[in-house]
Design a protein around this motif. Sequence first.
Motif, short mmCIF file in Angstrom:
data_model
loop_
_atom_site.label_atom_id
_atom_site.label_comp_id
_atom_site.label_asym_id
_atom_site.label_seq_id
_atom_site.Cartn_x
_atom_site.Cartn_y
_atom_site.Cartn_z
N GLY A 76 46.05 51.28 40.97
CA GLY A 76 45.98 50.42 42.15
C GLY A 76 45.74 48.97 41.77
O GLY A 76 46.30 48.05 42.39
N TRP A 77 44.91 48.75 40.76
CA TRP A 77 44.64 47.39 40.27
C TRP A 77 45.92 46.77 39.71
O TRP A 77 46.24 45.63 40.01
N ARG A 79 48.98 47.69 40.44
CA ARG A 79 49.91 47.54 41.57
C ARG A 79 49.64 46.25 42.34
O ARG A 79 50.56 45.55 42.73
N ARG A 80 48.38 45.94 42.54
CA ARG A 80 48.01 44.72 43.26
C ARG A 80 48.52 43.48 42.50
O ARG A 80 49.03 42.53 43.12
N ASN A 84 51.25 40.80 44.00
CA ASN A 84 50.95 39.37 44.01
C ASN A 84 51.98 38.57 43.23
O ASN A 84 52.36 37.47 43.64
N LEU A 138 54.18 44.99 52.63
CA LEU A 138 52.73 44.88 52.48
C LEU A 138 52.01 45.81 53.46
O LEU A 138 51.02 46.45 53.12
N GLU A 142 52.42 49.22 51.17
CA GLU A 142 51.19 48.99 50.41
C GLU A 142 49.92 49.34 51.19
O GLU A 142 48.88 49.55 50.59
N PHE A 144 48.27 47.38 53.45
CA PHE A 144 47.36 46.28 53.77
C PHE A 144 47.22 46.14 55.28
O PHE A 144 48.15 46.44 56.03
N GLU A 148 44.34 41.14 56.02
CA GLU A 148 44.53 40.94 54.58
C GLU A 148 45.85 40.24 54.29
O GLU A 148 45.91 39.34 53.44
N MET A 152 46.43 36.69 52.48
CA MET A 152 47.26 36.67 51.27
C MET A 152 48.39 35.64 51.37
O MET A 152 48.70 34.95 50.41
#
Length: 186
Positions: A76-77, A79-80, A84, A138, A142, A144, A148, A152
């Motif tokens: 997940g980290w 993927r973020r 971005n 998103l 994802e 979100f 969020e 973003m």
Amino acid sequence: MKVINLYQEEHELIQLAAENNRHAQHQIYSKFSSKMLSVCRQYIKDVHQAEDIMITAFMKVFANLKNFEHKGSFEGWIRRIMVNECISFIRVDKKVKFIEDENYFEERYNNIESQFSVEDIQFLIDSLPEGYKMIFNLYAIEGFKHQEIAAMLNISEGTSKSQLSHARKMLQDQITKLKNYDNGTE
């Protein structure tokens, strides 16, 4: 020939990769690259550009591994970071503009029927205007929340909701056209 996994624990693998161990970095890349390419591909139409962005994002992953706190999913980290990086690319390359439209309406849409292939669905998403596509991905892909997404992308929550509503409407219209075409009624 039997392959022995040298790094049993993800934590140890991450630690080694953070210390610039190329073998550990290669293992992380090998494990996650296909999934992360599909993440980038959801935002970037051209597969070669998506791959370039994925590689750039992996460079950021490796440069920032020391900042990973082992809270939550490592995937997940990563993927973020991929998401971005895609957003940054689209902002710079496409100069996406979001239309401020606080007067959105929320409709309920049926799930896409299983008669469509993944390629068909991706084609439909790719045909959306960049702003709609980004917010649709998103939110719908994802997961979100609008708050969020707004933070973003530096837009209002209402704009995020409006863009999603317009994207859903366009997708629904395209699905209807495809169904009619497949049924021979168009």
